[in-house]
Write a protein that holds these residues in place. Structure first.
Motif, PDB file in Angstrom:
ATOM      1  N   UNK A  47      19.371 -21.633   9.793  1.00 30.56           N
ATOM      2  CA  UNK A  47      19.409 -23.132  10.166  1.00 30.56           C
ATOM      3  C   UNK A  47      17.852 -23.441  10.326  1.00 30.56           C
ATOM      4  N   UNK A  48      17.458 -24.659   9.631  1.00 27.87           N
ATOM      5  CA  UNK A  48      15.998 -25.137  10.041  1.00 27.87           C
ATOM      6  C   UNK A  48      14.982 -24.343   9.622  1.00 27.87           C
ATOM      7  N   UNK A  49      15.266 -23.388   8.791  1.00 29.28           N
ATOM      8  CA  UNK A  49      14.261 -22.365   8.694  1.00 29.28           C
ATOM      9  C   UNK A  49      13.191 -22.818   7.547  1.00 29.28           C
ATOM     10  N   UNK A  50      11.990 -22.540   7.965  1.00 23.63           N
ATOM     11  CA  UNK A  50      10.787 -22.702   6.865  1.00 23.63           C
ATOM     12  C   UNK A  50       9.570 -21.987   7.316  1.00 23.63           C
ATOM     13  N   UNK A  51       9.198 -21.010   6.399  1.00 23.06           N
ATOM     14  CA  UNK A  51       8.249 -20.112   6.625  1.00 23.06           C
ATOM     15  C   UNK A  51       6.974 -20.288   5.655  1.00 23.06           C
ATOM     16  N   UNK A  52       5.757 -20.291   6.374  1.00 24.15           N
ATOM     17  CA  UNK A  52       4.549 -20.063   5.370  1.00 24.15           C
ATOM     18  C   UNK A  52       3.782 -18.973   5.589  1.00 24.15           C
ATOM     19  N   UNK A  53       3.207 -18.453   4.814  1.00 18.27           N
ATOM     20  CA  UNK A  53       2.401 -17.259   4.934  1.00 18.27           C
ATOM     21  C   UNK A  53       1.418 -17.068   4.055  1.00 18.27           C
ATOM     22  N   UNK A  54      -0.016 -16.781   4.443  1.00 17.79           N
ATOM     23  CA  UNK A  54      -1.148 -16.729   3.609  1.00 17.79           C
ATOM     24  C   UNK A  54      -1.874 -15.340   3.989  1.00 17.79           C
ATOM     25  N   UNK A  59     -13.083  -6.166   3.016  1.00 18.09           N
ATOM     26  CA  UNK A  59     -13.347  -4.489   3.197  1.00 18.09           C
ATOM     27  C   UNK A  59     -12.806  -3.908   4.601  1.00 18.09           C
ATOM     28  N   UNK A  60     -13.132  -4.531   5.673  1.00 24.98           N
ATOM     29  CA  UNK A  60     -12.750  -3.970   6.904  1.00 24.98           C
ATOM     30  C   UNK A  60     -11.808  -4.542   7.739  1.00 24.98           C
ATOM     31  N   UNK A  61     -11.502  -5.827   7.393  1.00 23.74           N
ATOM     32  CA  UNK A  61     -10.588  -6.730   8.072  1.00 23.74           C
ATOM     33  C   UNK A  61      -9.852  -7.541   6.975  1.00 23.74           C
ATOM     34  N   UNK A  62      -8.562  -8.078   7.330  1.00 22.02           N
ATOM     35  CA  UNK A  62      -7.769  -8.856   6.865  1.00 22.02           C
ATOM     36  C   UNK A  62      -7.477  -9.972   7.618  1.00 22.02           C
ATOM     37  N   UNK A  63      -6.949 -11.252   6.887  1.00 27.70           N
ATOM     38  CA  UNK A  63      -6.778 -12.461   7.909  1.00 27.70           C
ATOM     39  C   UNK A  63      -5.599 -13.032   7.394  1.00 27.70           C
ATOM     40  N   UNK A  64      -4.603 -13.120   8.233  1.00 30.37           N
ATOM     41  CA  UNK A  64      -3.496 -13.836   7.806  1.00 30.37           C
ATOM     42  C   UNK A  64      -2.825 -14.857   8.662  1.00 30.37           C
ATOM     43  N   UNK A  65      -2.333 -15.860   8.086  1.00 29.95           N
ATOM     44  CA  UNK A  65      -1.806 -17.094   8.647  1.00 29.95           C
ATOM     45  C   UNK A  65      -0.300 -17.074   8.561  1.00 29.95           C
ATOM     46  N   UNK A  66       0.481 -17.189   9.508  1.00 23.89           N
ATOM     47  CA  UNK A  66       1.923 -17.443   9.224  1.00 23.89           C
ATOM     48  C   UNK A  66       2.571 -18.449  10.367  1.00 23.89           C
ATOM     49  N   UNK A  67       3.583 -19.070   9.715  1.00 27.71           N
ATOM     50  CA  UNK A  67       4.186 -20.252  10.627  1.00 27.71           C
ATOM     51  C   UNK A  67       5.714 -20.168  10.298  1.00 27.71           C
ATOM     52  N   UNK A  68       6.581 -19.924  11.423  1.00 28.72           N
ATOM     53  CA  UNK A  68       7.907 -20.173  11.392  1.00 28.72           C
ATOM     54  C   UNK A  68       8.583 -21.501  12.049  1.00 28.72           C
TER      55      UNK A  68
END
Length: 330
Positions: A47-54, A59-68
């Motif tokens: 109910x009311x779910x919405x998710x965003x991920x990028x 090389x040495x790091x990874x960057x991710x954004x998420x929202x719930x």
């Protein structure tokens, strides 16, 4: 992967030009979390779910954004990276091993590589996640310590934003995330590597871990004088193999006391320091690319009599064989 209109993706989320998923379907979000982000399990309130991920992987790091928009839970198995959670809105709870910490805009969460974790996201939670390759962190830590660290790297599971340097670490991470997700031409590779390295140094310097006390030795005068005498003697004698008996004689201190002082104030043994000095000098000579020099002559010049041991120790410290260093220099 999305069941939301494309205009919605144009929201001012971090990394919004590198989307992985944007959906109101919990099963679709679960698929993305397991198959792209490496989660073991994922569940969320429908109910009311919405998710965003990028996500942007370097090389040495990874960057991710998420929202719930609704509460969600993700479980991760053992990983080969450490994780820094920077909350941008709302709150979450991260459990790993015997610890459970709350993550919000006042406190960042930290997960150690090789440890399963469970992340519980509250409704409206937004975060930037930075993944640090554990192998790259260990190599950076070795460079910072001057010797190869013994044991695995284990982090304290949280860092408050009022901790010394924490806000700068957060801001630096967000700055780099912004600059790897832009419409303009990508950053020059050398610049990007240097920024990644600086971020890893910042992470290891700010977030507490089992090697922090060794990194904190920024006041060398706290060590006994005989430790510095031994270090100076080693630095001046890089061209020969030094024994612990030599150092005891030079410092006029017993072998046991010398070992204990080095371990306490430097975090490594005097012989590990001596070997590191000679290996660094060998690399310096090989990097000059002198046509008259060979790996054998450099090894002997730096006090290594066993070429097999020299190649093994050199590779452990510098990540490549001495012959590879010499070939690149030429």
């Amino acid at each position: 992967m999305s069941d939301v209109s494309s205009s919605a993706i144009e929201l001012s989320y971090p990394l919004n030009r590198s989307p992985v998923v944007h959906t109101r379907n919990t099963e679709e979000m679960r698929h993305a979390m397991i198959n792209f982000y490496g989660a073991q399990a994922f569940s969320a309130a429908a109910e009311g779910f919405e998710g965003f991920g990028s996500f942007v992987n370097l090389d040495a790091t990874g960057f991710g954004f998420c929202r719930y928009a609704a509460p969600a839970v993700a479980s991760f198995p053992e990983t080969d990276f450490a994780r820094l959670q920077i909350a941008l809105g709302g709150s979450a709870r991260t459990s790993s091993g015997a610890s459970a910490v709350d993550v919000d805009q006042d406190c960042m969460g930290v997960s150690t590589a090789g440890m399963p974790s469970r992340l519980e996201f509250g409704a409206g939670y937004e975060q930037m996640v930075i993944r640090f390759s554990n192998a790259k962190l260990m190599a950076t830590l070795e460079a910072m310590l001057g010797v190869r660290p013994r044991g695995t790297l284990v982090f304290v599971p949280s860092t408050r934003l009022d901790h010394h340097g924490a806000r700068a670490l957060r801001d630096f991470g967000m700055f780099l995330a912004q600059n790897v997700d832009q419409e303009q031409a990508p950053l020059p590779p050398l610049m990007l590597r240097e920024l990644e390295h600086a971020l890893m140094v910042s992470f290891l310097s700010v977030v507490r871990h089992n090697f922090s006390n060794q990194l904190d030795r920024d006041a060398p005068d706290t060590a006994p004088d005989y430790v510095r005498v031994a270090e100076e003697y080693v630095a001046a004698s890089w061209n020969r193999s030094i024994t612990i008996t030599d150092l005891a004689a030079v410092t006029n201190v017993g072998v046991r006391s010398l070992f204990k002082a080095f371990q306490k104030h430097r975090g490594y043994s005097p012989m590990a320091f001596a070997k590191a000095v000679r290996l660094n000098k060998a690399r310096e000579m090989l990097m000059q690319g002198d046509p008259s020099r060979s790996v054998t002559s450099v090894a002997f010049a730096c006090g290594f009599s066993n070429l097999g041991h020299f190649a093994h120790d050199y590779r452990q410290k510098h990540g490549e064989l001495p012959s590879e260093t010499l070939a690149r220099a030429r």
